[in-house]
Motif scaffolding. Structure first.
Motif, short mmCIF file in Angstrom:
data_model
loop_
_atom_site.label_atom_id
_atom_site.label_comp_id
_atom_site.label_asym_id
_atom_site.label_seq_id
_atom_site.Cartn_x
_atom_site.Cartn_y
_atom_site.Cartn_z
N UNK A 94 39.46 40.13 40.61
CA UNK A 94 38.26 39.28 40.51
C UNK A 94 38.60 37.79 40.59
N UNK A 95 39.62 37.53 41.43
CA UNK A 95 39.96 36.14 41.72
C UNK A 95 40.80 35.44 40.66
N UNK A 96 41.34 36.20 39.70
CA UNK A 96 42.15 35.55 38.66
C UNK A 96 43.16 36.52 38.10
N UNK A 97 44.18 35.96 37.47
CA UNK A 97 45.19 36.78 36.81
C UNK A 97 44.72 37.02 35.39
N UNK A 98 44.72 38.30 34.96
CA UNK A 98 44.12 38.64 33.68
C UNK A 98 45.03 39.60 32.92
N UNK A 99 45.17 39.32 31.60
CA UNK A 99 45.90 40.25 30.74
C UNK A 99 44.94 41.35 30.32
N UNK A 100 45.31 42.60 30.68
CA UNK A 100 44.44 43.74 30.38
C UNK A 100 45.19 44.72 29.50
#
Length: 651
Positions: A94-100
């Motif tokens: 979704x266009x970003x780096x995310x910690x999941x």
């Protein structure tokens, strides 16, 4: 038919997988080639099917390689499944780096012969749940920190045994006086057994049972060996299901405030007792409605029955009208500007007797500097007034007596001056003529006189000289007592030199020596102090031992008042101490006081000339200087005179 059924089953399975609410994918081979991925999985990784299928996972999602490659390789190589719980992975989506975060299972896929050919993955994203959990944990951490750092003493007890779960620094340091290690995880009543006999365990249990918060103010508590006054609150704590699991306790130490108030109350009570003991009656007048509050003593002073609640108007009506108008109302008017309310006035008691009262008070102002209250005291001064008036009458009578005595004394002083004039002129003139005529007869008619006549004339001449000397000494004594005493700062050495010059013939005749240290400067009456030196030195010359040259020693020093014999003054001042000693005939020490009395002689006048007035004059001069003189003597071993007088007589 079997093949058809198998195809149907596979289709159903694939449909179920595609519709599953969790992410499902299959990796084949060591390179983890994506064979299939359901819709949920594609949404999780934000990829289209063509971007994943037939490609290595690490090519499609290179950011996950460092997280999952070791785990996938282990499952592929060992066949042992791996379960992940809230596993963190960084995804670029979704266009970003995310910690999941994910809960997942890695299950090895085997063929008919049991050989591993891939990994079956089921993943459920729990990022939102983890973040909520972290948020809760952060809130709890912040709450704990807030509690621990709070300046208000706080603690949490859990369960019916009141296990100490948390206690902040303020509570540990200021009230409990214990460390965390001594209390955490322990039962409160085991840590503080002294609480068992106090009301607090029952209150805690009541809060646990009812869930109703309990508050108290200024409650006395004994903790350890110390007593505290506490404002406290017991608030119930509930778990996620709404059940009461503990009590949160908030405590304010108000010991200093309570003790201070108790001290003030005790001081007020002592003051009240002291005021009552002095006969004072306190009162408080509200200037806005003229209502007044007063002590019971005031009712007694004004002559009313005990317990009467007097109004301000009743009190005013007790004052004699003349004093009310001329004294009381004027005092109140002045108080509005000066802030001080005071007067003395007469009152009429209910039995129609007259009494005196004295009122003293202070005006109290509001924030706008407007007077709104006067507080003060009232005292019965009837007896004091009676005593004062009687004393005033006595003073007036005594003043009249003193005026008469002063008038008499003035007449006596005038007569004394007349006597001095007569003594210096009228009495001395006949003596002078007697002496002159006696000398002429002895000079011109001596041959015609018998031996007895010559002796008579010689005696007449000596008696005349003695009489003249006596009159002269009496005049000196009189002037010493009555002349004006004007003090001057003079150098005593200069006066001594003048005396040496005046007595030079007598000193030379006796071959006398005067040894003197520097005598310094002092405030004196010059002509009197010179007379003092003349008399004392002449005394030493007169009473010298036959054949022994007189030696007179004169010294001085400055001493404090406490070093002066016989003084009781508390004033800090310096005294001049003059010492005169000689080597003459001395005297018995028992006569050391008598020698200063007028006309007193210790030796036969045939051997030593004199009138017995010289030392009396010296004592009078010393007294005129606000000083004292003492003498010491020893028969045939000289005499000593000690003179003390203030260096500054005006202090």
């Amino acid at each position: 038919m079997k093949k058809k059924n198998a195809a149907t089953a596979d289709g159903r399975f694939e449909l179920i997988v595609q519709q599953a609410p969790v992410g499902i994918t299959i990796f084949k081979g060591k390179d983890m080639i994506v064979e299939m991925a359901n819709e949920t999985y594609l949404q999780i990784v934000d990829k289209k099917e063509e971007e994943l299928i037939g490609r290595s996972l690490y090519d499609s999602l290179p950011e996950v390689r460092t997280f999952v490659e070791p785990l996938l390789d282990k499952v592929y190589n060992t066949g042992v499944s791996h379960y992940g719980f809230e596993f963190p992975v960084i995804l670029n989506r979704y266009g970003q780096s995310e910690l999941t975060y994910f809960n997942f299972v890695y299950q090895a896929l085997k063929d008919a012969e049991g050989a591993i050919f891939g990994v079956f993955v089921v993943a459920n994203e729990v990022t939102t749940l983890v973040r909520v959990k972290q948020s809760i944990e952060e809130s709890e951490r912040q709450f704990r920190n807030m509690v621990m750092q709070s300046p208000i003493a706080m603690t949490i007890f859990r369960g019916p045994d009141h296990i100490i779960e948390l206690a902040n620094t303020t509570l540990l340091k200021n009230i409990w006086r214990k460390t965390e290690e001594e209390v955490m995880g322990k039962k409160a009543l085991e840590v503080f057994p002294e609480l068992k006999t106090q009301k607090y365990p029952a209150l805690l249990q009541k809060v646990l049972n009812t869930g109703i918060t309990h508050r108290e103010s200024e409650s006395l508590a004994i903790v350890g060996e110390e007593s505290f006054y506490l404002d406290f609150e017991y608030a119930p704590l509930r778990d996620t299901e709404g059940n009461i699991s503990g009590v949160m306790i908030t405590v304010y130490d108000v010991t200093e405030k309570v003790v201070a108030r108790q001290n003030v109350e005790e001081t007020k009570e002592r003051l009240r007792l002291a005021v009552e003991a002095t006969g004072l009656a306190s009162w408080d007048l509200d200037l806005r409605d003229m209502s007044i509050q007063h002590a019971p003593r005031l009712v007694e002073i004004l002559g009313y029955p005990a317990g009467t609640a007097l109004t301000h108007q009743q009190m005013r009506n007790s004052v004699i009208p003349e004093d009310l108008e001329n004294i009381v109302l004027k005092a109140q008017e002045e108080a509005m500007t000066s802030g001080i309310y005071q007067y003395e006035a007469r009152i009429i008691l209910p039995d129609n007797t007259i009494a005196w009262i004295k009122t003293q008070g202070k005006v109290i102002y509001d924030e706008h500097k407007v007077p709104f209250k006067i507080i003060g005291t009232l005292r019965d001064i009837t007896e004091e007034k009676a005593f004062s008036q009687a004393l005033e009458r006595q003073v007036q009578e005594r003043t009249k007596e003193l005026a008469v005595q002063n008038e008499t004394l003035a007449k006596m002083n005038a007569e004394l001056k007349s006597f001095a004039y007569v003594s210096s002129h009228d009495l001395q003139e006949p003596l002078r003529k007697i002496r002159i005529f006696s000398e002429r007869i002895l000079e011109t008619e001596i041959d015609q006189l018998s031996a007895k006549g010559k002796d008579y004339f010689s005696r007449i001449e000596k008696a005349t000289v003695t009489m003249q000397t006596l009159i002269k000494d009496l005049l000196v004594y009189s002037r010493t007592s009555n002349t004006e005493r004007t003090f001057e700062k003079r150098n005593i050495d200069d006066l001594l030199n003048e005396v040496r010059e005046q007595l030079s013939e007598e000193l030379e005749e006796k071959n006398a020596t005067i040894n003197a240290t520097p005598l310094g400067i002092a405030a004196i009456i010059p002509f009197q102090f010179k007379q003092l030196l003349i008399n004392l030195i002449s005394n030493s010359l007169k009473f010298c031992r036959p054949g022994i040259a007189p030696v007179i020693n004169i010294n001085h020093q400055v001493v404090k008042a406490t070093a002066v014999p016989g003084t009781t003054t508390a004033i800090e001042q310096d005294y001049y101490h003059l010492t005169i000693t000689d080597n003459g005939i001395g005297f018995d020490n028992e006569f050391r006081e008598k020698i200063f009395e007028i006309f007193q002689r210790l030796n036969q006048k045939e051997k030593f000339e004199g009138t017995g007035i010289g030392l009396a004059i010296v004592k009078k001069i010393v007294e005129n200087h606000q000083g004292i003189i003492s003498a010491q003597g020893e028969k045939d071993n000289g005499a000593r005179f000690d003179i003390y007088f203030p260096i500054d007589p005006h202090r």
